[in-house]
Design a protein around this motif. Structure first.
Motif, mmCIF file in Angstrom:
data_model
loop_
_atom_site.group_PDB
_atom_site.id
_atom_site.type_symbol
_atom_site.label_atom_id
_atom_site.label_comp_id
_atom_site.label_asym_id
_atom_site.label_seq_id
_atom_site.Cartn_x
_atom_site.Cartn_y
_atom_site.Cartn_z
ATOM 1 N N LEU A 1 0.830 -1.206 0.000
ATOM 2 C CA LEU A 1 0.000 0.000 0.000
ATOM 3 C C LEU A 1 0.870 1.264 0.000
ATOM 4 O O LEU A 1 0.631 2.193 -0.764
ATOM 5 C CB LEU A 1 -0.921 0.012 1.222
ATOM 6 C CG LEU A 1 -1.801 1.238 1.415
ATOM 7 C CD1 LEU A 1 -2.810 1.364 0.278
ATOM 8 C CD2 LEU A 1 -2.515 1.174 2.746
ATOM 9 N N TYR A 2 1.893 1.266 0.855
ATOM 10 C CA TYR A 2 2.792 2.419 0.889
ATOM 11 C C TYR A 2 3.597 2.530 -0.402
ATOM 12 O O TYR A 2 3.752 3.614 -0.954
ATOM 13 C CB TYR A 2 3.728 2.354 2.102
ATOM 14 C CG TYR A 2 3.122 2.987 3.329
ATOM 15 C CD1 TYR A 2 3.202 4.354 3.533
ATOM 16 C CD2 TYR A 2 2.454 2.221 4.265
ATOM 17 C CE1 TYR A 2 2.644 4.949 4.646
ATOM 18 C CE2 TYR A 2 1.884 2.803 5.392
ATOM 19 C CZ TYR A 2 1.981 4.162 5.571
ATOM 20 O OH TYR A 2 1.423 4.758 6.668
ATOM 21 N N GLU A 3 4.099 1.417 -0.894
ATOM 22 C CA GLU A 3 4.921 1.445 -2.114
ATOM 23 C C GLU A 3 4.133 1.930 -3.327
ATOM 24 O O GLU A 3 4.634 2.716 -4.126
ATOM 25 C CB GLU A 3 5.481 0.046 -2.399
ATOM 26 C CG GLU A 3 6.558 -0.390 -1.461
ATOM 27 C CD GLU A 3 7.005 -1.820 -1.701
ATOM 28 O OE1 GLU A 3 8.035 -2.196 -1.111
ATOM 29 O OE2 GLU A 3 6.342 -2.563 -2.449
ATOM 30 N N GLU A 4 2.886 1.466 -3.437
ATOM 31 C CA GLU A 4 2.114 1.748 -4.653
ATOM 32 C C GLU A 4 1.182 2.957 -4.556
ATOM 33 O O GLU A 4 0.754 3.473 -5.581
ATOM 34 C CB GLU A 4 1.309 0.511 -5.032
ATOM 35 C CG GLU A 4 2.194 -0.651 -5.420
ATOM 36 C CD GLU A 4 1.396 -1.866 -5.865
ATOM 37 O OE1 GLU A 4 0.164 -1.759 -6.000
ATOM 38 O OE2 GLU A 4 2.026 -2.917 -6.071
ATOM 39 N N PHE A 5 0.852 3.385 -3.343
ATOM 40 C CA PHE A 5 -0.146 4.458 -3.259
ATOM 41 C C PHE A 5 0.235 5.587 -2.304
ATOM 42 O O PHE A 5 0.179 6.756 -2.672
ATOM 43 C CB PHE A 5 -1.503 3.871 -2.858
ATOM 44 C CG PHE A 5 -2.604 4.882 -2.831
ATOM 45 C CD1 PHE A 5 -3.109 5.429 -3.998
ATOM 46 C CD2 PHE A 5 -3.136 5.301 -1.629
ATOM 47 C CE1 PHE A 5 -4.124 6.374 -3.971
ATOM 48 C CE2 PHE A 5 -4.155 6.242 -1.587
ATOM 49 C CZ PHE A 5 -4.648 6.771 -2.769
ATOM 50 N N LEU A 6 0.589 5.243 -1.076
ATOM 51 C CA LEU A 6 0.783 6.276 -0.058
ATOM 52 C C LEU A 6 2.143 6.953 -0.096
ATOM 53 O O LEU A 6 2.301 8.058 0.402
ATOM 54 C CB LEU A 6 0.550 5.679 1.338
ATOM 55 C CG LEU A 6 -0.873 5.200 1.619
ATOM 56 C CD1 LEU A 6 -0.921 4.486 2.953
ATOM 57 C CD2 LEU A 6 -1.858 6.351 1.580
ATOM 58 N N GLY A 7 3.130 6.273 -0.660
ATOM 59 C CA GLY A 7 4.472 6.850 -0.650
ATOM 60 C C GLY A 7 5.165 6.536 0.660
ATOM 61 O O GLY A 7 4.981 5.472 1.234
ATOM 62 N N LYS A 8 5.923 7.475 1.173
ATOM 63 C CA LYS A 8 6.695 7.212 2.390
ATOM 64 C C LYS A 8 5.830 7.312 3.649
ATOM 65 O O LYS A 8 4.872 8.075 3.687
ATOM 66 C CB LYS A 8 7.876 8.166 2.487
ATOM 67 C CG LYS A 8 7.489 9.618 2.635
ATOM 68 C CD LYS A 8 8.719 10.503 2.708
ATOM 69 C CE LYS A 8 8.251 11.941 2.900
ATOM 70 N NZ LYS A 8 9.364 12.828 3.139
ATOM 71 N N SER B 1 -0.190 9.900 3.229
ATOM 72 C CA SER B 1 -0.537 8.965 4.300
ATOM 73 C C SER B 1 -1.070 9.717 5.520
ATOM 74 O O SER B 1 -2.012 9.277 6.171
ATOM 75 C CB SER B 1 0.652 8.090 4.687
ATOM 76 O OG SER B 1 1.723 8.864 5.175
ATOM 77 N N HIS B 2 -0.491 10.853 5.802
ATOM 78 C CA HIS B 2 -0.964 11.655 6.935
ATOM 79 C C HIS B 2 -2.400 12.104 6.713
ATOM 80 O O HIS B 2 -3.253 11.984 7.595
ATOM 81 C CB HIS B 2 -0.049 12.864 7.151
ATOM 82 C CG HIS B 2 -0.496 13.732 8.277
ATOM 83 N ND1 HIS B 2 -0.253 13.419 9.590
ATOM 84 C CD2 HIS B 2 -1.182 14.906 8.284
ATOM 85 C CE1 HIS B 2 -0.773 14.358 10.356
ATOM 86 N NE2 HIS B 2 -1.337 15.273 9.595
ATOM 87 N N GLU B 3 -2.688 12.616 5.531
ATOM 88 C CA GLU B 3 -4.032 13.116 5.234
ATOM 89 C C GLU B 3 -5.073 12.002 5.256
ATOM 90 O O GLU B 3 -6.195 12.215 5.683
ATOM 91 C CB GLU B 3 -4.054 13.811 3.866
ATOM 92 C CG GLU B 3 -3.322 15.136 3.840
ATOM 93 C CD GLU B 3 -3.952 16.170 4.748
ATOM 94 O OE1 GLU B 3 -5.182 16.305 4.750
ATOM 95 O OE2 GLU B 3 -3.195 16.858 5.468
ATOM 96 N N LEU B 4 -4.713 10.810 4.789
ATOM 97 C CA LEU B 4 -5.696 9.734 4.666
ATOM 98 C C LEU B 4 -5.807 8.834 5.893
ATOM 99 O O LEU B 4 -6.872 8.276 6.142
ATOM 100 C CB LEU B 4 -5.363 8.872 3.443
ATOM 101 C CG LEU B 4 -5.460 9.587 2.098
ATOM 102 C CD1 LEU B 4 -4.975 8.677 0.985
ATOM 103 C CD2 LEU B 4 -6.896 10.034 1.830
#
Length: 57
Positions: free
Chosen positions: A4-11, A17-20
């Motif tokens: 999820l982080y690699e493909e969508f949220l980033g780091k 990631s913070h916003e979501l």
């Protein structure tokens, strides 16, 4: 989660990631429980018991 982080949220802790994912707590007063709310709670408990009983038979 890694994908999820690699493909969508980033780091981690990044902007997206913070916003979501991050939430904020706001203290609030409890709502009064009315007779109608008590009825709904009772019906919900009865339905849950019936569902559990059906699943165990």
């Amino acid at each position: 989660m890694i994908k999820l982080y690699e493909e969508f949220l980033g780091k981690p802790n990044g902007h997206k990631s913070h916003e979501l994912l991050h939430t904020y707590y706001t203290a609030r007063e409890k709502y009064p429980i009315t007779a109608e709310v008590e009825d709904v709670m009772l019906i919900s408990k009865m339905l849950l018991k019936a569902t559990v009983a059906d699943n165990h038979s």
